[in-house]
Design an enzyme around this catalytic site. Structure first.
Site, PDB file in Angstrom:
ATOM      1  N   LYS A 159       0.847  -1.213   0.000  1.00  0.00           N
ATOM      2  CA  LYS A 159       0.000   0.000   0.000  1.00  0.00           C
ATOM      3  C   LYS A 159       0.880   1.261   0.000  1.00  0.00           C
ATOM      4  O   LYS A 159       1.971   1.238  -0.563  1.00  0.00           O
ATOM      5  CB  LYS A 159      -0.968  -0.032   1.190  1.00  0.00           C
ATOM      6  CG  LYS A 159      -1.775  -1.331   1.245  1.00  0.00           C
ATOM      7  CD  LYS A 159      -2.922  -1.268   2.220  1.00  0.00           C
ATOM      8  CE  LYS A 159      -3.622  -2.619   2.274  1.00  0.00           C
ATOM      9  NZ  LYS A 159      -4.811  -2.592   3.096  1.00  0.00           N
ATOM     10  N   HIS A 191      -8.926  -2.992  -5.892  1.00  0.00           N
ATOM     11  CA  HIS A 191      -8.823  -3.133  -4.431  1.00  0.00           C
ATOM     12  C   HIS A 191      -9.917  -2.287  -3.760  1.00  0.00           C
ATOM     13  O   HIS A 191     -10.266  -1.210  -4.246  1.00  0.00           O
ATOM     14  CB  HIS A 191      -7.445  -2.672  -3.964  1.00  0.00           C
ATOM     15  CG  HIS A 191      -7.166  -3.021  -2.541  1.00  0.00           C
ATOM     16  ND1 HIS A 191      -7.658  -2.268  -1.496  1.00  0.00           N
ATOM     17  CD2 HIS A 191      -6.498  -4.055  -1.982  1.00  0.00           C
ATOM     18  CE1 HIS A 191      -7.281  -2.825  -0.357  1.00  0.00           C
ATOM     19  NE2 HIS A 191      -6.583  -3.916  -0.615  1.00  0.00           N
ATOM     20  N   GLU A 216     -11.654 -10.507  -0.930  1.00  0.00           N
ATOM     21  CA  GLU A 216     -11.261  -9.704   0.229  1.00  0.00           C
ATOM     22  C   GLU A 216     -12.508  -9.048   0.829  1.00  0.00           C
ATOM     23  O   GLU A 216     -12.879  -7.943   0.422  1.00  0.00           O
ATOM     24  CB  GLU A 216     -10.280  -8.607  -0.192  1.00  0.00           C
ATOM     25  CG  GLU A 216      -8.981  -9.137  -0.752  1.00  0.00           C
ATOM     26  CD  GLU A 216      -7.837  -8.161  -0.497  1.00  0.00           C
ATOM     27  OE1 GLU A 216      -6.854  -8.588   0.119  1.00  0.00           O
ATOM     28  OE2 GLU A 216      -7.944  -6.990  -0.881  1.00  0.00           O
TER      29      GLU A 216
HETATM   30  C1  PEP Z   1      -5.600  -5.735   1.793  1.00  0.00           C
HETATM   31  O1  PEP Z   1      -5.889  -4.549   1.988  1.00  0.00           O
HETATM   32  O2  PEP Z   1      -5.475  -6.187   0.644  1.00  0.00           O
HETATM   33  C2  PEP Z   1      -5.402  -6.575   2.946  1.00  0.00           C
HETATM   34  C3  PEP Z   1      -5.655  -7.845   2.816  1.00  0.00           C
HETATM   35  O3  PEP Z   1      -4.973  -5.939   4.083  1.00  0.00           O
HETATM   36  P1  PEP Z   1      -4.725  -6.629   5.518  1.00  0.00           P
HETATM   37  O4  PEP Z   1      -3.939  -7.892   5.296  1.00  0.00           O
HETATM   38  O5  PEP Z   1      -3.939  -5.594   6.273  1.00  0.00           O
HETATM   39  O6  PEP Z   1      -6.059  -6.903   6.082  1.00  0.00           O
END
Ligand code: PEP
Length: 256
Positions: free
Chosen positions: A10, A93, A165
């Site tokens: 990120k 995302h 996700e």
């Molecule tokens: C993401 O934002 O793609 C993610 C999976 O973040 P985290 O592992 O910090 O939850």
């Protein structure tokens, strides 16, 4: 199928910090058979890191790019400019959908642009907490998947990866919760059903589906053994070298 371990850095690390981190990660990482390690630094670090990375050990991924190859699009970086620098790109995302206003139409164009430029897109999909509470999870998955893949021809679906996700499980989201293996298995089942309906069972089976959401070295094993999960997309934990290398070790053990 390979197991994919993708670290999404990120908006973290300066170019110098990213380079030092990569240097340490390369030293701690072997060339694992059956495991593809991928890191996604900020756009500004991609060029220098592409010269530093050992592609036998790991691959480079963009966090985003623009769908037009060139032109009057101030501030954008195109997939065509990233061609040859990166092997993968994260597309759609949730932070881009909900903070930066990306919609399925733009995401579909980005997926097409990635494929056109020989970059493998990782299409991120997932419901918010309120969508889940209203029983809309399956619909959101179907809509985001069919929308995001709307420009992908039958012959090209093998070039795409999907990351499930759930937004409510992402560690940076306020009140984030850990997703349960059953919840993930159910979502992955819907993803494969949608892929099967569009591209046929054989092609659908071959598309890697990753899970992302607060993955750490202590839960990676459980998530990697969820039926239909072929890898992990990791945010926060990928910024901690020991966590990320431990997750790779877990993936190795699960594979063996
Ligand atoms: C993401 O934002 O793609 C993610 C999976 O973040 P985290 O592992 O910090 O939850």
């Amino acid at each position: 199928m390979k197991t994919y371990i993708v670290g999404n850095w990120k908006l973290n690390f300066t170019v110098g910090e990213a380079s030092i981190y990569l240097h340490k990660l390369l030293r701690k990482t072997s060339n694992y058979r059956g495991i593809e390690v991928v890191v996604a630094p900020s756009a500004i670090a991609l060029q220098p890191l592409s010269l530093q990375i050992d592609r036998h050990k790991m691959k480079l991924c963009a966090q985003n790019a623009f769908y037009r190859d060139y032109g009057a699009f101030t501030g954008e970086v195109s997939f065509s400019q990233l061609r040859g620098l990166v092997d993968y790109a994260i597309v759609g995302h949730s932070e881009r959908r909900y903070i930066l206003g990306e919609n399925d139409k733009m995401i579909a164009k980005k997926i097409a642009a990635a494929i056109r430029n020989k970059i493998r897109p990782i299409l991120c999909i997932g419901e918010t907490e309120s969508e889940r509470a209203f029983g809309e999870t399956a619909d959101v998955i179907r809509d985001q998947l069919t929308g995001g893949l709307s420009e992908v021809a039958d012959d090209d679906i093998d070039k795409v990866m999907i990351a499930y996700e759930p937004v409510w499980a992402i560690s940076s989201v306020k009140g984030a919760k850990l997703a349960g293996p059953d919840e993930i298995a159910e979502a992955v089942k819907i993803i494969r059903e949608v892929l099967t309906n569009i591209y046929g069972a054989e092609s659908a089976k071959a598309v890697p589906v990753l899970f992302g959401g607060s993955v750490s070295s202590s839960n990676a094993g459980a998530y990697l053994t969820v039926p239909g999960v072929n890898g992990l997309l990791i945010g926060g934990a990928s910024l901690i070298l020991s966590e990320f290398t431990d997750i790779i070790e877990v993936a190795k053990r699960v594979k063996e």
